[in-house]
Design a protein around this motif. Structure first.
Motif, mmCIF file in Angstrom:
data_model
loop_
_atom_site.group_PDB
_atom_site.id
_atom_site.type_symbol
_atom_site.label_atom_id
_atom_site.label_comp_id
_atom_site.label_asym_id
_atom_site.label_seq_id
_atom_site.Cartn_x
_atom_site.Cartn_y
_atom_site.Cartn_z
ATOM 1 N N MET A 95 0.826 -1.202 0.000
ATOM 2 C CA MET A 95 0.000 0.000 0.000
ATOM 3 C C MET A 95 0.866 1.260 0.000
ATOM 4 O O MET A 95 0.525 2.240 -0.642
ATOM 5 N N VAL A 96 1.984 1.208 0.744
ATOM 6 C CA VAL A 96 2.899 2.352 0.760
ATOM 7 C C VAL A 96 3.420 2.615 -0.649
ATOM 8 O O VAL A 96 3.418 3.760 -1.117
ATOM 9 N N LEU A 97 3.864 1.579 -1.323
ATOM 10 C CA LEU A 97 4.400 1.755 -2.673
ATOM 11 C C LEU A 97 3.344 2.278 -3.635
ATOM 12 O O LEU A 97 3.644 3.091 -4.516
ATOM 13 N N ILE A 123 0.581 11.582 1.103
ATOM 14 C CA ILE A 123 -0.828 11.336 1.408
ATOM 15 C C ILE A 123 -1.504 10.806 0.147
ATOM 16 O O ILE A 123 -1.239 11.287 -0.954
ATOM 17 N N SER A 124 -2.378 9.839 0.319
ATOM 18 C CA SER A 124 -3.116 9.277 -0.809
ATOM 19 C C SER A 124 -3.836 10.392 -1.567
ATOM 20 O O SER A 124 -4.455 11.267 -0.956
ATOM 21 N N PRO A 125 -3.778 10.340 -2.892
ATOM 22 C CA PRO A 125 -4.487 11.353 -3.689
ATOM 23 C C PRO A 125 -5.976 11.421 -3.378
ATOM 24 O O PRO A 125 -6.599 12.461 -3.548
ATOM 25 N N LYS A 126 -6.539 10.328 -2.882
ATOM 26 C CA LYS A 126 -7.975 10.287 -2.582
ATOM 27 C C LYS A 126 -8.378 11.260 -1.484
ATOM 28 O O LYS A 126 -9.528 11.683 -1.427
ATOM 29 N N ILE A 127 -7.452 11.595 -0.589
ATOM 30 C CA ILE A 127 -7.814 12.473 0.536
ATOM 31 C C ILE A 127 -6.954 13.738 0.608
ATOM 32 O O ILE A 127 -7.025 14.477 1.588
ATOM 33 N N ARG A 128 -6.158 14.016 -0.412
ATOM 34 C CA ARG A 128 -5.343 15.233 -0.401
ATOM 35 C C ARG A 128 -6.230 16.463 -0.335
ATOM 36 O O ARG A 128 -7.304 16.508 -0.911
#
Length: 133
Positions: free
Chosen positions: A1-3, A58-63
């Motif tokens: 998930m990190v990658l 940070i995941s693009p989904k929550i930026r």
């Protein structure tokens, strides 16, 4: 998930081997989790009395929803608790969003590292920032 988050967040992402190399005594690895989903992470190296923020993503989904600020504040608090006196970081000169976040949290620019980051057209300078913790 990190990658996966790393690859979505950066044009020149860290490799798995770089992340694995961060599992050392003087490194701190942080995960931001929402429910059971990884939404962000950070890598900080401790050197003497200085915390060096090497990677935060940070995941693009929550930026844009404050997750980066929340994680940054956590890193600063933990660094202070661990006896660090300041945090330093590098940020691409073109990364206005990250630079604005760091400035709004009290960081100041203390220098520039020429040609620090790989870029599509060669190399890009890094803004060096610091904050007493």
């Amino acid at each position: 998930m990190v990658l996966d988050i790393e690859r979505q967040g950066y044009s020149f992402p860290w490799s798995e081997s770089v992340f694995r190399d961060c599992f050392r005594d003087n490194y701190r690895l942080w995960a931001l989790v929402s429910g059971e989903c990884l939404t962000g992470y950070a890598v900080v190296a401790y050197m003497f009395d200085e915390a060096h923020l090497l990677n935060i993503c940070i995941s693009p989904k929550i930026r844009g929803a404050g997750a980066g600020r929340l994680l940054l504040r956590h890193l600063l608090a933990e660094s202070s608790r661990d006896g660090m006196e300041q945090m330093i970081l590098e940020v691409r000169v073109s990364n206005d969003v990250a630079s604005a976040l760091y400035l709004s949290e009290g960081f100041s620019e203390i220098g520039v590292r020429p040609n620090y980051y790989p870029a599509a057209d060669g190399r890009e300078d890094a803004r060096v920032m610091a904050l007493a913790v």
